[in-house]
Motif scaffolding. Structure first.
Motif, PDB file in Angstrom:
ATOM      1  N   ASP A 216     120.335   3.350  11.746  1.00  0.00           N
ATOM      2  CA  ASP A 216     121.008   2.544  12.769  1.00  0.00           C
ATOM      3  C   ASP A 216     121.520   3.382  13.935  1.00  0.00           C
ATOM      4  O   ASP A 216     122.212   2.873  14.814  1.00  0.00           O
ATOM      5  CB  ASP A 216     122.206   1.799  12.148  1.00  0.00           C
ATOM      6  CG  ASP A 216     121.772   0.835  11.056  1.00  0.00           C
ATOM      7  OD1 ASP A 216     120.702   0.220  11.221  1.00  0.00           O
ATOM      8  OD2 ASP A 216     122.491   0.722  10.044  1.00  0.00           O
ATOM      9  N   VAL A 217     121.187   4.690  13.947  1.00  0.00           N
ATOM     10  CA  VAL A 217     121.835   5.584  14.908  1.00  0.00           C
ATOM     11  C   VAL A 217     121.586   5.170  16.363  1.00  0.00           C
ATOM     12  O   VAL A 217     122.496   5.206  17.191  1.00  0.00           O
ATOM     13  CB  VAL A 217     121.466   7.078  14.641  1.00  0.00           C
ATOM     14  CG1 VAL A 217     120.011   7.363  14.783  1.00  0.00           C
ATOM     15  CG2 VAL A 217     122.286   8.012  15.510  1.00  0.00           C
ATOM     16  N   ASP A 329     117.186   9.000  22.152  1.00  0.00           N
ATOM     17  CA  ASP A 329     116.026   9.255  21.273  1.00  0.00           C
ATOM     18  C   ASP A 329     116.032  10.692  20.737  1.00  0.00           C
ATOM     19  O   ASP A 329     115.640  10.939  19.601  1.00  0.00           O
ATOM     20  CB  ASP A 329     114.715   8.981  22.031  1.00  0.00           C
ATOM     21  CG  ASP A 329     114.449   7.484  22.169  1.00  0.00           C
ATOM     22  OD1 ASP A 329     115.090   6.697  21.421  1.00  0.00           O
ATOM     23  OD2 ASP A 329     113.644   7.096  23.023  1.00  0.00           O
ATOM     24  N   ILE A 330     116.504  11.624  21.571  1.00  0.00           N
ATOM     25  CA  ILE A 330     116.593  13.026  21.109  1.00  0.00           C
ATOM     26  C   ILE A 330     117.648  13.137  20.003  1.00  0.00           C
ATOM     27  O   ILE A 330     117.436  13.790  18.977  1.00  0.00           O
ATOM     28  CB  ILE A 330     116.907  13.961  22.304  1.00  0.00           C
ATOM     29  CG1 ILE A 330     115.721  13.963  23.271  1.00  0.00           C
ATOM     30  CG2 ILE A 330     117.229  15.383  21.825  1.00  0.00           C
ATOM     31  CD1 ILE A 330     116.013  14.558  24.633  1.00  0.00           C
ATOM     32  N   HIS A 331     118.782  12.465  20.197  1.00  0.00           N
ATOM     33  CA  HIS A 331     119.803  12.467  19.138  1.00  0.00           C
ATOM     34  C   HIS A 331     119.241  11.860  17.843  1.00  0.00           C
ATOM     35  O   HIS A 331     119.532  12.355  16.749  1.00  0.00           O
ATOM     36  CB  HIS A 331     121.029  11.657  19.584  1.00  0.00           C
ATOM     37  CG  HIS A 331     121.925  12.393  20.531  1.00  0.00           C
ATOM     38  ND1 HIS A 331     122.586  13.539  20.172  1.00  0.00           N
ATOM     39  CD2 HIS A 331     122.276  12.146  21.825  1.00  0.00           C
ATOM     40  CE1 HIS A 331     123.314  13.970  21.198  1.00  0.00           C
ATOM     41  NE2 HIS A 331     123.138  13.154  22.215  1.00  0.00           N
ATOM     42  N   TRP A 396     119.508  21.550  21.294  1.00  0.00           N
ATOM     43  CA  TRP A 396     120.144  21.789  22.602  1.00  0.00           C
ATOM     44  C   TRP A 396     119.096  21.882  23.702  1.00  0.00           C
ATOM     45  O   TRP A 396     119.258  21.304  24.776  1.00  0.00           O
ATOM     46  CB  TRP A 396     120.977  23.071  22.532  1.00  0.00           C
ATOM     47  CG  TRP A 396     121.745  23.337  23.784  1.00  0.00           C
ATOM     48  CD1 TRP A 396     122.973  22.866  24.119  1.00  0.00           C
ATOM     49  CD2 TRP A 396     121.327  24.166  24.892  1.00  0.00           C
ATOM     50  NE1 TRP A 396     123.360  23.337  25.352  1.00  0.00           N
ATOM     51  CE2 TRP A 396     122.352  24.137  25.846  1.00  0.00           C
ATOM     52  CE3 TRP A 396     120.181  24.923  25.166  1.00  0.00           C
ATOM     53  CZ2 TRP A 396     122.285  24.834  27.052  1.00  0.00           C
ATOM     54  CZ3 TRP A 396     120.104  25.619  26.365  1.00  0.00           C
ATOM     55  CH2 TRP A 396     121.152  25.559  27.295  1.00  0.00           C
ATOM     56  N   ASP A 397     118.008  22.618  23.431  1.00  0.00           N
ATOM     57  CA  ASP A 397     116.944  22.771  24.441  1.00  0.00           C
ATOM     58  C   ASP A 397     116.421  21.394  24.867  1.00  0.00           C
ATOM     59  O   ASP A 397     116.173  21.159  26.046  1.00  0.00           O
ATOM     60  CB  ASP A 397     115.758  23.582  23.873  1.00  0.00           C
ATOM     61  CG  ASP A 397     116.073  25.072  23.814  1.00  0.00           C
ATOM     62  OD1 ASP A 397     117.056  25.501  24.456  1.00  0.00           O
ATOM     63  OD2 ASP A 397     115.337  25.798  23.116  1.00  0.00           O
ATOM     64  N   ALA A 398     116.258  20.523  23.882  1.00  0.00           N
ATOM     65  CA  ALA A 398     115.706  19.200  24.188  1.00  0.00           C
ATOM     66  C   ALA A 398     116.705  18.358  24.994  1.00  0.00           C
ATOM     67  O   ALA A 398     116.322  17.612  25.898  1.00  0.00           O
ATOM     68  CB  ALA A 398     115.345  18.492  22.877  1.00  0.00           C
ATOM     69  N   LEU A 399     117.974  18.507  24.688  1.00  0.00           N
ATOM     70  CA  LEU A 399     118.991  17.620  25.277  1.00  0.00           C
ATOM     71  C   LEU A 399     119.594  18.140  26.588  1.00  0.00           C
ATOM     72  O   LEU A 399     120.066  17.361  27.419  1.00  0.00           O
ATOM     73  CB  LEU A 399     120.111  17.437  24.235  1.00  0.00           C
ATOM     74  CG  LEU A 399     120.951  16.188  24.331  1.00  0.00           C
ATOM     75  CD1 LEU A 399     120.101  14.933  24.187  1.00  0.00           C
ATOM     76  CD2 LEU A 399     122.033  16.206  23.257  1.00  0.00           C
TER      77      LEU A 399
END
Ligand SMILES: Cc1cc2nc3c(=O)[nH]c(=O)nc-3n(C[C@H](O)[C@H](O)[C@H](O)COP(=O)(O)OP(=O)(O)OC[C@H]3O[C@@H](n4cnc5c(N)ncnc54)[C@H](O)[C@@H]3O)c2cc1C
Length: 459
Positions: A216-217, A329-331, A396-399
């Protein structure tokens, strides 16, 4: 030389040959293994002055240890003289002025226990084992941020030992430039021996964790963002992705399940709390709901047992203004891939009262951010060091492209000057000039270092 220092101190001087050396050099993060030359367990301000003078005169690296909780391990350093304040824990409450004076070695749980006695609190962080000194000098984000601001917003006065060994006060009236810099500039300007904080009325809060399944995130994060950016100041809640610990009192069917959730702290009228939380509970039935009335120190120490000292920690952080579809979506992706049971992601709101202070009123620059986000790799086993580090770095790199630029200074490892500059933004030049005035030779450099630079040189 060492004997002279030892005999001048009222407290103990621990040397590498002493049996308690390994205990004395240990800090919270088990990844840190620094071997200082000497650890001075200071008991008073004279000891602090003696150490500052000794380090300056003998050209020694100097480290300052408050609670020893810094994840980058900046309370200790190889070959350094460490000023260890852990024996200086005096707390004095002045009920008439609604202030508290705290010495630099106090932990949050000690401060909370004392102020709770008079139905008051200082906004601090969410683990009782953290030191008030490093936390407040860098910021201080926690359950009361939206209601009463950062810890540094509540700092009224500090007693500081400067690089030349002199003792000064920093407040809005005395040395206001130093007072400005201390509020966010971390340990760069001197040893803060004691702090005076404003006290705020807090006693029994309505709070605790509320968890939903990790599936459900996405939905819950979208809802949370919409909610917390409009919520009244008296509702604080930080969003988290986590794994349920496999221990009582967590229900067995949830053990080791990945979840998302919010840890709430409502400081409004208790008789309204159930009503306030009705629409929150109606969004989606929580898989675990431990939100209810409790003494504030109960919430402040709730997670201390889950995160004892000695685990390996590696974290990366950013300030974030907005949450878009891509960042959510990254989270989701990295929340599903939490590398170990203790690893987690926390998204702390820094809006509400904290956002109503001007960005140049203190050294803390990101008053327009909504969140301080931190992705935290944690595990007791050194064999998992790379696993937790790589997960945090990749996340971190992605976000990072969707962040505001800098990060909360207390949520950073040693990441270089550019990251420090990004964090202070247009406050950096003023900090560098104040550093040049109070610590021109950069004696205090075991920290997220601000290099001394006179203002004209910066022009
Ligand atoms: C598990 C964990 C949970 C955390 N939770 C939160 C949270 O909820 N909210 C939050 O805001 N932060 C949180 N933090 C970050 C925390 O604020 C920083 O780690 C902070 O540096 C801890 O302060 P300390 O005194 O314990 O650290 P130390 O390791 O003792 O020192 C850290 C830095 O502060 C400087 N310093 C310490 N004492 C003094 C002093 N008296 N005078 C001058 N400089 C000094 C040191 O030189 C060093 O650079 C957390 C950290 C960890 C590891």
């Amino acid at each position: 030389m060492t004997n002279k220092l030892k005999s001048s101190l009222h407290g103990n001087l621990v040397l590498p040959t002493d049996t308690d050396y390994d205990t004395a050099r240990k800090v919270y993060n088990g990844m840190i293994d620094k071997r200082p030359a000497m650890i001075a367990q200071c008991v008073d301000i004279d000891d602090v002055k003696t150490c500052v003078n000794f380090a300056r005169e003998n050209n020694m690296l100097l480290a300052i240890r408050g609670g020893g909780h810094n994840a980058a391990g900046l309370g200790v350093a190889d070959d350094a003289l460490v000023i260890d304040l852990s024996c200086m824990k005096e707390i004095k409450i002045d009920s008439s002025s609604k202030t508290v004076r705290v010495q630099g070695g106090c932990l949050l749980k000690e401060l909370d226990a004392a102020t709770h006695e008079v139905g008051m609190a200082v906004p601090t962080g969410i683990l009782g084992t953290t030191g008030i000194a490093g936390l407040a000098l860098g910021g201080g984000v926690g359950h009361l941020t939206r209601q009463y601001g950062l810890s540094l917003d509540n700092l009224l006065e500090a007693d500081v030992v400067l690089a030349d060994g002199s003792q000064v006060k920093a407040s809005s009236k005395e040395n206001p430039d130093l007072y400005w810099a201390l509020r966010g500039g971390s340990g760069n300007f001197g040893v803060v021996v004691s702090f005076v904080f404003k006290l705020n009325p807090v006693h029994t809060i309505y709070g605790g964790p509320m968890l939903w399944h990790i599936d459900d995130v996405k939905e819950m994060m979208q809802w949370y963002h919409d909610f917390i950016t409009k919520a009244p100041d008296n509702i604080n809640g930080f969003f988290a992705a986590l794994t349920v610990p496999p221990v009582a009192p967590f229900p067995e069917h949830l053990h080791l399940k990945k979840m998302c959730g919010v840890v709430w702290c409502y400081t409004g009228p208790l008789d309204k709390a159930t009503e306030v939380f009705k629409p929150i509970r109606a969004v989606k039935t929580p898989a675990l709901d431990w939100v209810g009335p409790m003494p504030f120190p109960g919430l402040q120490t709730m997670f201390d047992g889950i995160y004892p000292p000695g685990n390996l920690w590696y974290w990366k952080a950013d300030f974030v203004k907005d949450l878009n579809e891509i960042s959510i979506d990254i989270h989701v992706k990295y929340g599903l891939e939490l590398p170990t049971p203790l690893s987690t992601m926390h998204m702390y709101p820094v809006n509400g009262a904290a956002s109503r202070v001007g960005k140049n009123d203190t050294a803390w620059n990101y008053r327009d951010a909504n969140y301080a986000v931190v992705m935290v790799g944690v595990d007791p086993d050194p064999a998992n060091k790379d696993k937790i580090t790589n997960w945090a770095k990749d996340y971190w790199d992605a976000l990072h492209p969707y962040s505001a630029g800098g990060a909360y200074i207390n949520f950073m490892m040693e990441e270089g000057e550019d990251r420090i500059k990004a964090t202070y933004g247009d406050n950096y030049e003023k900090l560098a000039a104040i550093k040049a005035k109070y610590d021109p030779k950069n004696l205090f450099r075991v920290n997220q270092n601000i290099k001394p630079q006179m203002a004209e040189a910066l022009a």
